[in-house]
Design a protein around this motif. Structure first.
Motif, PDB file in Angstrom:
ATOM      1  N   ARG A 226      44.156  43.394  31.792  1.00  0.00           N
ATOM      2  CA  ARG A 226      44.653  42.812  33.043  1.00  0.00           C
ATOM      3  C   ARG A 226      44.746  43.824  34.188  1.00  0.00           C
ATOM      4  O   ARG A 226      44.998  45.000  33.976  1.00  0.00           O
ATOM      5  CB  ARG A 226      45.981  42.092  32.818  1.00  0.00           C
ATOM      6  CG  ARG A 226      47.128  42.954  32.409  1.00  0.00           C
ATOM      7  CD  ARG A 226      48.249  42.081  31.807  1.00  0.00           C
ATOM      8  NE  ARG A 226      49.467  42.836  31.604  1.00  0.00           N
ATOM      9  CZ  ARG A 226      49.658  43.638  30.572  1.00  0.00           C
ATOM     10  NH1 ARG A 226      48.729  43.803  29.672  1.00  0.00           N
ATOM     11  NH2 ARG A 226      50.794  44.300  30.469  1.00  0.00           N
ATOM     12  N   VAL A 227      44.532  43.311  35.389  1.00  0.00           N
ATOM     13  CA  VAL A 227      44.649  44.096  36.621  1.00  0.00           C
ATOM     14  C   VAL A 227      45.403  43.262  37.648  1.00  0.00           C
ATOM     15  O   VAL A 227      45.499  42.043  37.524  1.00  0.00           O
ATOM     16  CB  VAL A 227      43.282  44.412  37.275  1.00  0.00           C
ATOM     17  CG1 VAL A 227      42.554  45.501  36.549  1.00  0.00           C
ATOM     18  CG2 VAL A 227      42.448  43.177  37.439  1.00  0.00           C
ATOM     19  N   THR A 228      45.901  43.942  38.671  1.00  0.00           N
ATOM     20  CA  THR A 228      46.554  43.224  39.748  1.00  0.00           C
ATOM     21  C   THR A 228      45.551  43.022  40.879  1.00  0.00           C
ATOM     22  O   THR A 228      44.977  43.989  41.384  1.00  0.00           O
ATOM     23  CB  THR A 228      47.780  44.011  40.247  1.00  0.00           C
ATOM     24  OG1 THR A 228      48.535  44.415  39.104  1.00  0.00           O
ATOM     25  CG2 THR A 228      48.651  43.159  41.141  1.00  0.00           C
ATOM     26  N   THR A 233      48.222  38.734  38.578  1.00  0.00           N
ATOM     27  CA  THR A 233      47.618  39.335  37.397  1.00  0.00           C
ATOM     28  C   THR A 233      46.362  38.570  37.002  1.00  0.00           C
ATOM     29  O   THR A 233      46.379  37.345  36.921  1.00  0.00           O
ATOM     30  CB  THR A 233      48.624  39.334  36.235  1.00  0.00           C
ATOM     31  OG1 THR A 233      49.684  40.228  36.569  1.00  0.00           O
ATOM     32  CG2 THR A 233      47.972  39.806  34.944  1.00  0.00           C
ATOM     33  N   PHE A 235      42.778  38.636  34.285  1.00  0.00           N
ATOM     34  CA  PHE A 235      42.163  39.231  33.096  1.00  0.00           C
ATOM     35  C   PHE A 235      40.707  39.541  33.434  1.00  0.00           C
ATOM     36  O   PHE A 235      39.919  38.630  33.717  1.00  0.00           O
ATOM     37  CB  PHE A 235      42.217  38.258  31.919  1.00  0.00           C
ATOM     38  CG  PHE A 235      43.599  38.043  31.350  1.00  0.00           C
ATOM     39  CD1 PHE A 235      44.713  38.629  31.915  1.00  0.00           C
ATOM     40  CD2 PHE A 235      43.773  37.268  30.210  1.00  0.00           C
ATOM     41  CE1 PHE A 235      45.989  38.433  31.388  1.00  0.00           C
ATOM     42  CE2 PHE A 235      45.038  37.064  29.667  1.00  0.00           C
ATOM     43  CZ  PHE A 235      46.147  37.644  30.256  1.00  0.00           C
ATOM     44  N   ASN A 252      46.817  51.393  40.068  1.00  0.00           N
ATOM     45  CA  ASN A 252      47.377  50.938  38.791  1.00  0.00           C
ATOM     46  C   ASN A 252      46.280  50.857  37.735  1.00  0.00           C
ATOM     47  O   ASN A 252      46.462  51.275  36.596  1.00  0.00           O
ATOM     48  CB  ASN A 252      48.059  49.578  38.985  1.00  0.00           C
ATOM     49  CG  ASN A 252      48.565  49.012  37.673  1.00  0.00           C
ATOM     50  OD1 ASN A 252      47.916  48.199  37.043  1.00  0.00           O
ATOM     51  ND2 ASN A 252      49.734  49.465  37.244  1.00  0.00           N
ATOM     52  N   ARG A 256      46.118  52.743  34.114  1.00  0.00           N
ATOM     53  CA  ARG A 256      46.022  51.969  32.861  1.00  0.00           C
ATOM     54  C   ARG A 256      44.826  52.412  32.009  1.00  0.00           C
ATOM     55  O   ARG A 256      44.895  52.399  30.788  1.00  0.00           O
ATOM     56  CB  ARG A 256      45.923  50.470  33.164  1.00  0.00           C
ATOM     57  CG  ARG A 256      47.249  49.841  33.573  1.00  0.00           C
ATOM     58  CD  ARG A 256      47.105  48.356  33.874  1.00  0.00           C
ATOM     59  NE  ARG A 256      46.675  47.596  32.701  1.00  0.00           N
ATOM     60  CZ  ARG A 256      47.482  47.179  31.741  1.00  0.00           C
ATOM     61  NH1 ARG A 256      48.768  47.418  31.803  1.00  0.00           N
ATOM     62  NH2 ARG A 256      47.008  46.496  30.714  1.00  0.00           N
TER      63      ARG A 256
ATOM     64  N   ASN B 249      56.080  37.281  34.236  1.00  0.00           N
ATOM     65  CA  ASN B 249      55.947  37.396  35.688  1.00  0.00           C
ATOM     66  C   ASN B 249      57.142  38.079  36.331  1.00  0.00           C
ATOM     67  O   ASN B 249      57.692  37.616  37.327  1.00  0.00           O
ATOM     68  CB  ASN B 249      55.690  36.028  36.327  1.00  0.00           C
ATOM     69  CG  ASN B 249      54.382  35.438  35.840  1.00  0.00           C
ATOM     70  OD1 ASN B 249      53.381  36.143  35.738  1.00  0.00           O
ATOM     71  ND2 ASN B 249      54.401  34.170  35.490  1.00  0.00           N
ATOM     72  N   ASN B 254      52.558  45.169  34.585  1.00  0.00           N
ATOM     73  CA  ASN B 254      51.248  45.799  34.412  1.00  0.00           C
ATOM     74  C   ASN B 254      51.339  47.315  34.292  1.00  0.00           C
ATOM     75  O   ASN B 254      50.338  48.019  34.397  1.00  0.00           O
ATOM     76  CB  ASN B 254      50.308  45.390  35.545  1.00  0.00           C
ATOM     77  CG  ASN B 254      49.920  43.923  35.440  1.00  0.00           C
ATOM     78  OD1 ASN B 254      50.162  43.289  34.408  1.00  0.00           O
ATOM     79  ND2 ASN B 254      49.340  43.381  36.489  1.00  0.00           N
ATOM     80  N   LEU B 255      52.543  47.814  34.031  1.00  0.00           N
ATOM     81  CA  LEU B 255      52.677  49.258  33.799  1.00  0.00           C
ATOM     82  C   LEU B 255      52.020  49.624  32.475  1.00  0.00           C
ATOM     83  O   LEU B 255      51.806  48.766  31.617  1.00  0.00           O
ATOM     84  CB  LEU B 255      54.164  49.637  33.752  1.00  0.00           C
ATOM     85  CG  LEU B 255      54.925  49.538  35.079  1.00  0.00           C
ATOM     86  CD1 LEU B 255      56.424  49.683  34.840  1.00  0.00           C
ATOM     87  CD2 LEU B 255      54.444  50.603  36.053  1.00  0.00           C
ATOM     88  N   VAL B 256      51.725  50.926  32.325  1.00  0.00           N
ATOM     89  CA  VAL B 256      51.154  51.408  31.060  1.00  0.00           C
ATOM     90  C   VAL B 256      52.279  51.417  30.021  1.00  0.00           C
ATOM     91  O   VAL B 256      53.333  52.002  30.252  1.00  0.00           O
ATOM     92  CB  VAL B 256      50.586  52.828  31.241  1.00  0.00           C
ATOM     93  CG1 VAL B 256      49.977  53.325  29.930  1.00  0.00           C
ATOM     94  CG2 VAL B 256      49.554  52.850  32.355  1.00  0.00           C
ATOM     95  N   ASN B 355      53.490  58.225  36.655  1.00  0.00           N
ATOM     96  CA  ASN B 355      52.178  57.909  36.081  1.00  0.00           C
ATOM     97  C   ASN B 355      52.092  56.464  35.644  1.00  0.00           C
ATOM     98  O   ASN B 355      51.263  56.113  34.813  1.00  0.00           O
ATOM     99  CB  ASN B 355      51.890  58.822  34.892  1.00  0.00           C
ATOM    100  CG  ASN B 355      51.642  60.233  35.353  1.00  0.00           C
ATOM    101  OD1 ASN B 355      50.956  60.442  36.366  1.00  0.00           O
ATOM    102  ND2 ASN B 355      52.203  61.194  34.654  1.00  0.00           N
ATOM    103  N   ALA B 356      52.981  55.636  36.166  1.00  0.00           N
ATOM    104  CA  ALA B 356      53.011  54.208  35.868  1.00  0.00           C
ATOM    105  C   ALA B 356      53.258  53.937  34.388  1.00  0.00           C
ATOM    106  O   ALA B 356      52.881  52.902  33.876  1.00  0.00           O
ATOM    107  CB  ALA B 356      51.742  53.503  36.342  1.00  0.00           C
TER     108      ALA B 356
END
Ligand SMILES: Cc1cc2nc3c(=O)[nH]c(=O)nc-3n(C[C@H](O)[C@H](O)[C@H](O)COP(=O)(O)OP(=O)(O)OC[C@H]3O[C@@H](n4cnc5c(N)ncnc54)[C@H](O)[C@@H]3O)c2cc1C
Ligand SMILES: Cc1cc2nc3c(=O)[nH]c(=O)nc-3n(C[C@H](O)[C@H](O)[C@H](O)COP(=O)(O)OP(=O)(O)OC[C@H]3O[C@@H](n4cnc5c(N)ncnc54)[C@H](O)[C@@H]3O)c2cc1C
Ligand code: SF4
Ligand code: SF4
Ligand code: FES
Ligand SMILES: [Mg+2]
Lengths: 280, 468
Positions: A226-228, A233, A235, A252, A256, B249, B254-256, B355-356
């Motif tokens: 997933r990405v923003t 979000t 896929f 981000n 990741r 949500n 979406n952080l690592v 670094n997220a």
């Protein structure tokens, strides 16, 4: 089991392979990718773009850079060997329309996935200007193939060993200033795609990028890719891999991509010094 | 009756400290003696209320009676009239809300957990049959000349394949992954359902002549229309499961270090990431883990994290223990293993470093309010109760929605607004020749329900093909 029917080394660590895969050859469209696994029990699943396909021969072409454990191992396979698992085509095909002039920007290994897209834009009646870049002359791939489907090709190298000594964003900016591109497509390292998107943003030129996040299944089941995008979000394996570059949160995404860096580096190191075999 | 005085046989299990470090099965199974004693707790009720609690209507007093007499092969034969996968369902059925909920013994003792342990006896007789290599390959009827495509190799697809093959059709199972079994292989961990058991069931299907096409994503590799028009399949059964992970949500997802339970479990089960020395698929090295949710998926993810070496695993759940949808046994096992539970707590934000990478989670406390229309007391947030816990990994385990791929690539297929395929009582879809069952129809359900739907569809397919 998919047989390797052709293998070529394109540069120091970039390889081309043609694989038997009749169904994928028949149904794939520009912009789609496959996931392969070299060993049913021990291998990992890695995505690679379908760089070309030959429907009548029932084969597809992949072009990859040997960067770590799995791609190095893949690069050691020869014609006649088999890839144990190959799934595809995955992802949403590129939406190819007639828009006028399309500028295709490919960096490094990204030139390979760019090729079928440039071909498709050309076939749809667009004027195609390709900007391809690499660190140096030896690392530049697919120049001939790109020339065949482009009306104009601009080559950039970081060290000036071939073409212009520039980043790909420099000629792109010049084209934007002249108001030439109706559409920009960029494929390459994330940092390049980020700066291409920043270059076109002030000119409001729609810019499509193809993202390469970490994947597991490639079917929308795990959410690992997933990405923003525009605050939402998405896929990459099913909603993408292509997105509007002006909306992608590249920072981000790049962080990741490094989620497993320590483990990957260890595995690559072992692989390079020959400590790990091929599981067989 | 004196039978009522026999206490329920406990299930032997691996020691909690040892098992929290290995992938081996936790529940070890009854001995022969235990199985006989437990089966003889059954009162052989004339109306057998337990049967209506079993989604596939197994003749429960029948198989228990045979087991109590030591006739184990007869016992498993009775089960197999209704269920294809007893070794699996005996392990993973939420018995306390199915067969055991209605059992007279449990009703009398006012606790469904004290009912006859139907699933444990079922598991015993099925294991015995497999371990003594007594599984018989079912007879296959004369060829009908018809071809049926099955999409997905989870319990729905496997059950449909078995019945259709026995009816004499040519059967091909198409599976996206490189190994068959669906959630039973990629989701439910080895320590709860050994993969060898699922593999054995699949081997039996292969011996029956069912073909498996792996690495085949219907909708992409070929569409349903291709299968019918180009490849001449006479019917198609869709058992593609749920498999679209839900997220909360909330900020920071979406952080690592945030993984859906699907990703975490697929890496560790299907891709065997626990075997760090030998496999190529990496898994995140975690110290403090938060798992969000209260179902089986959450329990599996939490217990897997512990087994992969996490020092502290926390389950965060908005309601209380009584509302947790997970199997009671899994909750008990998780607690014994030292997993911490935070009830009436809901995450509102995940925090990360430069670094997220995840470094903490912020939650809000809840309290139980007045009962709502359904009589359940609803959890209400307590304002100002925010608090932060340090974490390096967060695993949302909130269940799955339906994967839209087949819908998107199949024009006339009717679905609900949640993307589930609409079927009639015979599991037939809105499209000619196309049937569906399991999680893709029911939303997230159970192995036994999925299997039952596969069988219903198989029967309808055979009937419909006869009339063509
Ligand atoms: C849609 C898509 C298309 C791609 N097309 C191509 C292509 O045509 N040619 C090409 O050379 N590369 C392509 N890639 C990248 C390629 O998948 C990675 O280089 C490869 O997975 C590296 O694996 P490794 O074990 O050799 O190296 P590693 O040392 O294990 O990894 C190196 C880096 O590759 C990335 N990576 C690792 N595992 C995965 C994974 N499972 N999925 C995705 N990325 C991963 C990570 O950022 C990692 O840091 C594509 C990626 C995606 C998502
Ligand atoms: C972690 C976890 C724990 C669980 N624990 C329990 C439990 O203890 N007890 C219980 O009863 N239930 C449990 N469940 C639920 C149960 O596993 C499911 O209800 C059941 O597996 C559904 O079966 P299915 O056949 O419908 O689909 P699935 O088991 O999901 O199988 C579907 C298969 O179809 C494949 N597929 C999907 N799309 C395509 C396509 N387009 N082309 C080809 N193949 C495709 C998938 O890869 C998958 O292999 C659990 C679920 C999870 C995720
Ligand atoms: S299949 Fe499940 S519900 Fe049916 S009898 Fe067995 S354990 Fe009970
Ligand atoms: S309800 Fe319980 S006691 Fe009665 S037949 Fe069923 S299993 Fe036996
Ligand atoms: S790779 Fe698993 S959802 Fe995209
Ligand atoms: Mg790797």
């Amino acid at each position: 089991m998919n047989k390797i029917v052709e293998k070529k080394q394109l540069s120091d660590d970039v390889y081309l392979m043609e694989l038997e895969a009749p169904y994928i050859a028949e149904s794939r469209r520009a912009g789609q990718f496959i996931i392969l696994q070299l060993d049913n029990n021990f291998g990992e699943r890695i995505p690679l773009t379908i760089a070309d396909a030959n429907e009548s021969k029932g084969t597809i072409t992949i072009i990859f850079q040997a960067v770590g454990k799995t791609t190095i191992h893949l690069s050691k396979l020869e014609v006649g060997d088999y890839i144990e698992n190959l799934l595809g085509p995955l992802g949403t095909p590129t939406e190819i329309k007639k828009v006028g002039t399309v500028v295709c920007v490919g960096g490094g290994i990204g030139v390979a996935p760019m090729h079928p897209i440039a071909q498709a834009y050309k076939a749809a009646g667009n004027r195609v200007i390709s900007i391809i870049g690499a660190r140096n002359r030896d690392l530049l791939i697919m120049e001939e193939e790109i020339k065949k489907c482009s009306d104009e090709v601009i080559i950039c190298t970081d060290d000036g060993s071939y073409g212009r000594k520039d980043l790909v964003t420099a000629p792109l900016k010049e084209l934007c200033e002249k108001g030439i591109p109706n559409e920009v497509v960029a494929i390459g390292p994330p940092i390049m795609m980020k700066f291409v998107s920043e270059t076109t943003r002030p000119y409001n030129v729609h810019t499509m990028v193809s993202l390469n996040t970490i994947m597991v299944d490639g079917t929308g089941m795990c959410g690992g890719c997933r990405v923003t995008v525009g605050g939402e979000t998405k896929f990459v394996c099913v909603d993408g891999p292509e997105f509007d570059g002006h909306l992608v949160d590249f920072d981000n995404m790049m962080l990741r991509q490094k989620a497993y860096k320590t483990q990957e580096d260890q595995a690559t190191h072992k692989c390079r010094i020959g400590l790990t075999g091929d599981h067989k | 009756k004196e039978r009522m005085t026999i206490p329920q046989m406990d299930m032997p299990a691996q020691d909690p400290v040892l098992r929290s470090k290995n992938q081996k099965e936790v529940a070890l199974g009854y001995t022969e003696e235990m199985a006989i004693i437990e089966a003889s707790r059954c009162l052989q009720c004339k109306n057998a209320p337990c049967i209506k609690g079993c989604p596939v209507g197994i003749n429960i007093p029948g198989f228990l009676d045979a087991a109590a007499k030591g006739n184990f092969q007869e016992s498993v034969d009775i089960i197999k009239e209704a269920s294809l996968l007893p070794a699996i369902c005996g392990r993973v059925c939420p018995q306390e809300t199915q067969c055991m909920e209605f059992c007279t013994v449990g009703k009398t003792l006012k606790d469904p957990m004290k009912s006859v342990a139907i699933g444990r006896v079922e598991r015993y007789v099925a294991d015995l049959e497999r371990e003594t290599n007594s599984i018989k390959i079912p007879a296959i009827k004369e060829s009908t000349g018809n071809k049926v495509a099955i999409i997905g190799s989870g319990p729905a697809g496997l059950a449909a394949a078995a019945d259709l093959r026995q009816d004499g059709h040519e059967v091909v199972v198409f599976e996206a992954f490189h190994k068959p079994g669906g959630v039973m292989i990629y989701g439910i961990p080895e320590f709860r359902l050994p993969k060898a058991i699922v593999e054995k069931e699949i081997d039996t299907l292969k011996e029956m002549g069912v073909k498996f096409e792996m690495n085949f994503l219907v909708g992409r590799t070929r569409t349903i229309a291709d299968l019918i028009e180009k490849d001449n399949f006479d019917a198609v059964f869709i058992g593609s499961g749920a498999g679209l992970p839900k997220f909360m949500n909330i900020p920071g997802e979406n952080l690592v270090g945030v993984f859906s339970a699907n990703e975490y479990l697929t890496r560790s089960n299907l891709m065997k990431a626990y075997d760090k020395e030998n496999v190529d698929t990496p898994i995140y090295q975690s110290k403090k883990v938060a798992v969000l949710g209260g179902g089986n998926v959450a329990m599996d993810a939490a217990r897997m994290a512990l087994r992969l070496g996490a020092e502290e695993v926390n389950v965060i759940y908005r309601r209380t223990r009584n509302e947790m949808p997970a199997r009671v046994e899994e909750i008990e096992h998780a607690m014994e293993e030292g997993i911490k539970f935070h009830f009436l707590t809901n995450p509102i934000r995940i925090l990360g470093d430069d670094n997220a990478r995840v470094n903490a989670i912020e939650c809000l406390k809840y309290e139980l309010g007045e009962p709502d229309d359904s009589g359940r007391r609803r959890p209400l947030p307590i304002s100002g109760s925010e608090f932060i816990m340090e974490m390096d990994t967060v695993i949302p385990a909130l269940g799955n929605g339906s994967n839209p791929l087949i819908k998107q690539t199949t024009q006339d297929l009717e679905t609900t607004k949640w993307g589930n395929i609409v079927v009639n009582e015979n599991n037939k879809s809105s499209m000619d020749r196309v049937y569906a069952g399991g999680d893709i129809v029911l939303g997230a359900a159970t192995v036994i329900l999925a299997m039952g739907e596969g069988r219903t569809a198989a029967k309808a397919i055979t009937d419909d093909l006869k009339n063509r």
